[in-house]
Design an enzyme around this catalytic site. Structure first.
Site, PDB file in Angstrom:
ATOM      1  N   ASP A 384       0.847  -1.185   0.000  1.00 53.33           N
ATOM      2  CA  ASP A 384       0.000   0.000   0.000  1.00 53.33           C
ATOM      3  C   ASP A 384       0.886   1.239   0.000  1.00 53.33           C
ATOM      4  O   ASP A 384       2.087   1.172   0.259  1.00 53.33           O
ATOM      5  CB  ASP A 384      -0.885   0.022   1.240  1.00 53.33           C
ATOM      6  CG  ASP A 384      -1.938  -1.073   1.223  1.00 53.33           C
ATOM      7  OD1 ASP A 384      -2.292  -1.504   0.127  1.00 53.33           O
ATOM      8  OD2 ASP A 384      -2.392  -1.483   2.304  1.00 53.33           O
ATOM      9  N   ASP A 761      -4.187  -3.099   5.350  1.00 51.94           N
ATOM     10  CA  ASP A 761      -4.624  -2.521   6.620  1.00 51.94           C
ATOM     11  C   ASP A 761      -6.136  -2.612   6.813  1.00 51.94           C
ATOM     12  O   ASP A 761      -6.625  -2.555   7.933  1.00 51.94           O
ATOM     13  CB  ASP A 761      -4.177  -1.065   6.746  1.00 51.94           C
ATOM     14  CG  ASP A 761      -4.619  -0.200   5.564  1.00 51.94           C
ATOM     15  OD1 ASP A 761      -5.436  -0.683   4.739  1.00 51.94           O
ATOM     16  OD2 ASP A 761      -4.156   0.944   5.455  1.00 51.94           O
ATOM     17  N   ASP A 765      -8.792  -6.125   2.725  1.00 52.81           N
ATOM     18  CA  ASP A 765      -7.486  -6.635   2.318  1.00 52.81           C
ATOM     19  C   ASP A 765      -7.266  -8.075   2.768  1.00 52.81           C
ATOM     20  O   ASP A 765      -6.299  -8.716   2.362  1.00 52.81           O
ATOM     21  CB  ASP A 765      -6.358  -5.770   2.903  1.00 52.81           C
ATOM     22  CG  ASP A 765      -6.256  -4.415   2.227  1.00 52.81           C
ATOM     23  OD1 ASP A 765      -6.477  -4.359   1.005  1.00 52.81           O
ATOM     24  OD2 ASP A 765      -5.955  -3.424   2.910  1.00 52.81           O
TER      25      ASP A 765
END
Length: 1134
Positions: A384, A761, A765
């Site tokens: 990310d 997070d 996900d």
């Protein structure tokens, strides 16, 4: 379909939330609380709750204000009465239990039985000393079992420590004294008001009193796989260890704790559900090797046993057969004990234990031990952006407000107009779940307010605070959970929405507030608000002006966000299904577009460069638009070379020409998620050769990328494919849709899949984290769902911590190979020496106790020494290894063969020529110094032994000649008439006659003299000098070879970083001290004897010869490089 809650239902929840009772909890016993929390009995629990007056009555009995939570004094009183939120644990196995279990090893059991037989037989034949060998073996076995139990105890303790470290980082949101705090779940008490958001773990059993459309997944506790809806009238009960999966139309769900710790449903069963440590893949691979080596050792043991049995007749003329059989059996079993390298899995455990503790201090909490070793060979990291590559300290620095653009220079000093503040400020305050925390758990003020929740929403409420607007007051004023609807961020629609159903301003009583991805929101806007706040039509020219503004901000690596609204006259004007499907995708009025900066972490550029230098492809997967994503990827060094950018618009133009599209795909460096998800599997493989940035991606896009890289979770057959693609034809369309299928994927990857690490997070996900080889969740911003799905928690959310995880993983892998190189050398030499010595007619040069001591050096101490080497930066200068690459490389085999050859040649020379080398000051083997007659009067013809050429007779009298009658002690005649066994004393003397016997009698095996006349040598005094020197030289070879084993390739500097390897130095010192003790004090127990200083010096010198041999072998051009096919990494595009 479940009925929607009525307005009256929702008002009840608000009523409860506003109750300020004045009761006491003294009459609220634990039994009453337990009646509200019976497993699998929600109807009865609800009835008991109603009998108490519902949540209102419960709060009244607790003296609880549901709005402001408990006071500090109430917290302490509740903890005193009901206890802490600490769950019971299953008691750890005691050391004694593990010690007893260590004797379950079959080879140890056989060795113990053999030792007892030896002890009994030896005690019967020689009460004075015959019991020593058997007892010595038992003591050695006891030592081995003690070490095994200690290691098992440490392994279980490490596994529990791992769980505790994970729990120590947990935080939950609680309301106390009217303030929202983040505390460790252990600190919760009965009566605490806890705020839960989607993805949060439930820290204690509680009862819902605020929230609408909330769902929980209780599979961890009840096994129910489907999400369960929670409401105020049927099932308001939340269970600890479960997860909130959806907060419906509420920003959060608020519950009051009624069951904590041992009194919660999870606590009542947890004590019996403690997880057991599982093997890591490397441990499994090593255990396969242990089995293979063990079979080889078993073969060597069998051959040695057969050789020793043969010696009973070839050497000892069949005398005392059972004694020799027992000795042979003990030696054979001991060989198996030594050959089986139990230390290999132990070395993994030690190395992983050491590494995981060190990694925790560097920002990596290892939840699954295999992740540590797997990260070392990661070939891809899909990361990310927010909080990992950047600091997650978002700040709005420019934007368009009420028809006016404000750049970064002007923004710092701008004074917002009331028009600017209007709908924008309301949207920022109400359309978010974030809150600001100004103090930590200990009351210490932060330098900058800590954002709890979304960093993007945090930037918005921080701006409101800067403008002097109280975001919490705005929420309290305008938003009501009973009346209004809140829809958290939807990754598909790229927006979050709030509907205020009774807005107290103007003619419009219903206001829809929306914020999200700027270009997506802009596409749904038909108007914009000008400087006066008036609604103006969104012309194409104006839309292009906004798009250009968005692109300009994105080009400056700013994240852009659009804020919009829509007004309705009243509830009759809004679509009837607004509670479940908000009308937020059309006819919006644009209020603002803001540019948010999130500075790169200071160490991210170097960390990305290091990872790329290690052959790891870093891919940034982000929800930002492609211009922002590309700019940030270039800033942090992820984007290398000059690859193509493939947007959705370009794809729509190119897909009509597949040949042109396919020609472009291998050079695509940046791609949008909507494009990637529409590629065929073959096209996706082309893209994955090069792509480094995926923008505007959804969690599903990340999942599709991961599964295509490593092959996890792909449909294995037609049925699974059709389940994944309902309504599609498998035969004609199986090659058209991602993620593909297993057979097709395998056929295109003969070397197997990539090893993929994925950061995440959010709750969405979790699938990608599970599909990855190593899931890396964020410790600060990550949800509980993401953390539970991950293998490693990055406690500081830094990308550089991920790179350190790669470094430590490679260190673990190399440490295991160091130990393997060392142990295989010891195995080869020890087994070959014992076998050759036995075949040559010697007693075993390394007896059972000696070999058990060597086994201890190899296994436990060797694992400690070589399994705790610290990583060096050089580990990141090589490519990752293939999944199935050989543990023992060509350079390692070269090292093993060279060292084994040197040691074996040295020890065989000592075995066969050792006495001559040291001036014949001792005789070969463990020989008897003092023979005693067993039957002196028995008649025996000494002439049967042949000619006695005594050059210099012992006992001080020397006579030259072959004539027996000329010997000073001979009284019989050459024909044997009148000769008895006692005449042996007349030839060799009654004291110190061992050397005479060795020279003149021992070589005549076929005479039966020893069995007829002499006691067994085992019952008399020994001279162990010869085999003590061999044993000592052998151990010193291993000590010095441990230094060689520190380098598994061609680096001749075996002392590199030695002063940082404190455990290695400690083990070497301890081994030397114990060796001195064993040699000098072992005596009849180990069959060693005190040796002179010069023998010690030679032993050390022989061992030190391993060092120059190690230098020479590294200069040898044979097998000096690893196979290129062993590596599987990337060369970065340039």
């Amino acid at each position: 379909m479940e009925p929607e809650p009525s307005k009256q239902d929702n008002e009840r929840s608000v009523g409860m939330a506003q109750v300020i009772p004045s009761g006491t909890n003294m009459d609220l016993t634990q039994d009453i609380l337990d009646s509200l929390n019976v497993a699998q009995a929600s109807e009865d629990n609800k009835k008991n709750l109603d009998d108490l007056g519902g949540t209102d009555g419960l709060a009244s009995r607790m003296g609880l204000n549901l709005k402001t939570g408990l006071t500090d004094s109430q917290v302490e009183a509740s903890r005193e009465r009901y206890g802490a939120n600490i769950f019971p644990e299953k008691p750890m196995k005691s050391f004694l239990t593990l010690f007893v279990e260590s004797f379950n090893d079959t080879t140890l059991i056989i060795l113990i039985i053999a030792a007892f037989v030896s002890l009994i037989v030896g005690s019967y034949e020689d009460p004075e000393k015959g019991w020593i060998e058997g007892l010595a073996i038992l003591i050695a076995v006891l030592l081995v079992s003690t070490v095994t139990a200690t290691n098992d105890y440490q392994k279980e303790k490490q596994f529990r420590d791992l769980e505790k470290n994970s729990e120590a980082l947990d935080r939950c949101t609680v309301i106390r004294n009217g303030e929202t705090l983040r505390v460790n779940p252990d600190l919760l008490v009965v009566g605490d008001v806890v705020s839960l958001k989607s993805g949060d773990g439930i820290p204690a059993d509680g009862i819902l009193f605020e929230g609408s459309g909330v769902k929980c997944n209780e599979s961890a506790l009840t096994g129910e796989p489907d999400d369960l809806k929670k409401d105020f009238f049927k099932d308001p009960f939340f269970l600890s260890s479960c997860v909130v999966t959806d907060t419906g139309t509420s920003g959060d769900a608020k519950v009051v704790c009624v069951g904590i710790g041992k009194d919660s449903q999870w606590g009542k069963i947890k004590a019996n559900l403690t997880s057991e440590a599982a093997n890591t893949p490397l441990q499994d691979k090593l255990e396969d090797m242990v089995e293979l080596i063990g079979k080889g050792g078993g073969g060597a043991a069998l051959l040695t046993f057969c050789a020793l049995i043969a010696m009973i007749w070839l050497k000892y003329d069949g005398e005392d057969p059972w004694t020799h059989v027992i000795e042979a059996f003990i030696i054979a079993v001991t060989i198996i004990v030594v050959a089986i390298p139990e230390g290999l899995p132990l070395a993994v455990t030690i190395s992983l234990s050491y590494s995981s503790k060190q990694m925790l201090s560097e920002g990596n909490l290892i939840r699954q031990l295999q992740a540590c070793e797997t990260m070392g060979n990661a070939t891809n990291i899909c990361t990310d952006k927010t909080g990992t590559l950047t600091e997650n300290r978002m700040t709005i620095v420019e934007g368009f407000f009420a028809g006016k653009a404000i750049d970064q220079d002007a923004f710092e000093t701008v004074t917002p107009s009331e028009v600017m503040k209007a709908d924008f400020a309301l949207n920022c305050a109400v359309n978010s779940n974030v809150f600001l925390q100004d103090k930590d758990e200990n009351g210490k003020a932060y330098d900058r307010a800590k954002v709890v929740g979304s960093a993007t929403e945090g930037a918005m409420v921080l701006l409101l605070r800067k403008w002097g607007i109280d975001y919490q007051a705005s929420r309290d004023t305008y938003f009501s959970t009973s009346r209004d609807m809140q829809f958290p961020f939807n990754s598909t629609k790229k927006r979050s929405t709030v509907i205020l159903c009774d807005y107290p301003s103007g003619d419009s009583k219903v206001k829809l507030l929306c914020k999200g991805a700027s270009e997506v929101i802009l596409a749904d806007c038909t108007h914009f608000a000008d400087e006066s706040g008036a609604k103006q039509p969104m012309t194409e020219a104006k839309r292009k002006e906004f798009l250009d503004l968005i692109d300009q901000m994105a080009g400056r690596a700013l994240r852009t966000l659009a804020i919009a609204h829509k007004d309705y006259k009243d509830l009759n004007a809004i679509p009837a299904n607004y509670r479940t499907d908000p009308p937020d995708s059309s006819d919006l009025i644009l209020d603002a577009v803001v540019g948010i900066i999130d500075p790169l972490r200071s160490d991210v550029k170097d960390a990305v460069k290091t990872a790329q230098g290690a052959g790891v492809m870093v891919r940034m997967v982000t929800g930002d638009n492609i211009i922002t994503a590309r700019a940030i990827a270039m800033q942090c060094g992820i984007l290398t070379g000059t690859g193509e950018t493939l947007t959705k618009e370009m794809y729509e133009q190119l897909k009509a020409d597949p040949a042109k599209l396919n020609a472009m795909l291998p050079n695509v460096a940046c791609i949008e998620g909507p494009v990637y998800r529409n590629l065929t599997p073959a096209q996706a493989d082309l893209v994955l050769e090069r792509v480094q940035v995926m923008a505007r991606s959804s969690p599903d896009d990340k999942y599709l990328m991961v599964t295509r890289l490593n092959g996890h979770g792909l449909p294995a057959n037609q049925k699974e494919w059709e389940t994944l693609h309902p309504g599609r034809n498998y035969e004609s369309e199986k090659d058209l849709f991602l993620p593909g299928y297993k057979d097709e994927w395998k056929a295109s990857r003969p070397n197997g899949g990539q090893v993929v690490g994925v950061t995440g997070d959010g709750t969405n996900d979790a699938p990608a984290l599970k599909a990855s080889d190593v899931g890396l969740s964020m410790g600060i911003t990550g949800t509980k769902v993401a953390q539970n799905a991950s293998d490693v928690v990055i406690t500081d959310d830094k990308f550089s911590s991920i790179v350190r995880a790669i470094l430590w993983g490679r260190s673990v892998y190399d440490n295991i190979r160091r130990f393997l190189q060392f142990q295989l050398t010891v195995n080869v030499v020890a087994l070959a020496l014992v076998f050759i010595g036995s075949v040559a007619g010697f007693p075993p040069p390394l007896n059972a106790v000696m070999m058990l001591w060597v086994n201890l050096i190899m296994d436990t101490m060797g694992a400690l020494a070589l399994g705790t080497e610290k990583p060096t930066a050089a580990l990141l200068l090589r490519q990752p290894y293939l999944r199935d690459s050989a543990l023992v490389s060509k350079p390692m085999w070269r090292n093993i063969l060279f060292q084994s050859a040197y040691q074996l040649i040295l020890l065989l020379v000592l075995l066969f020529e050792g006495t001559a080398m040291f001036g014949d000051k001792f005789l070969r083997g463990d020989y008897c110094m003092n023979w005693k007659l067993s039957n002196g009067d028995k008649s025996y013809d000494l002439t049967a032994i042949g000619s006695l050429d005594v050059i210099e007779q012992y006992n001080g009298v020397g006579v030259v000649g072959d004539d027996l009658s000329a010997q000073p002690y001979y009284t019989g005649n050459e024909t044997g008439d009148g000769t008895t066994c006692s005449d042996f004393y007349r030839v060799c003397g009654s004291e110190n006659n061992g050397e005479c016997y060795q020279d003149n009698f021992a070589s005549n095996y076929d005479t039966g003299f020893k069995s007829a006349c002499l006691d067994n040598c085992a019952k008399t005094d020994y001279d162990y000098t010869h085999f003590t020197i061999i044993f000592n030289a052998f151990v010193w070879c291993q000590i010095f070879n441990e230094f060689n084993a520190r380098q598994i390739k061609n680096d001749p500097n075996i002392l590199s970083g030695i002063m940082q390897s404190k455990m290695f130095l400690l083990v070497i010192i301890v081994t030397v001290l114990f060796q001195i003790f064993v040699v000098e004090v072992g005596g009849d127990w180990v069959r060693t004897t005190h040796i002179e200083f010069n023998y010690w010096a030679w032993s050390v010198l022989f061992g030190a010869g391993s060092i120059p041999v190690g230098l020479l072998m590294r200069l040898c051009p044979i097998w000096n490089e690893e196979d290129e096919d062993s590596f599987f990494g990337y060369i970065m595009p340039s």
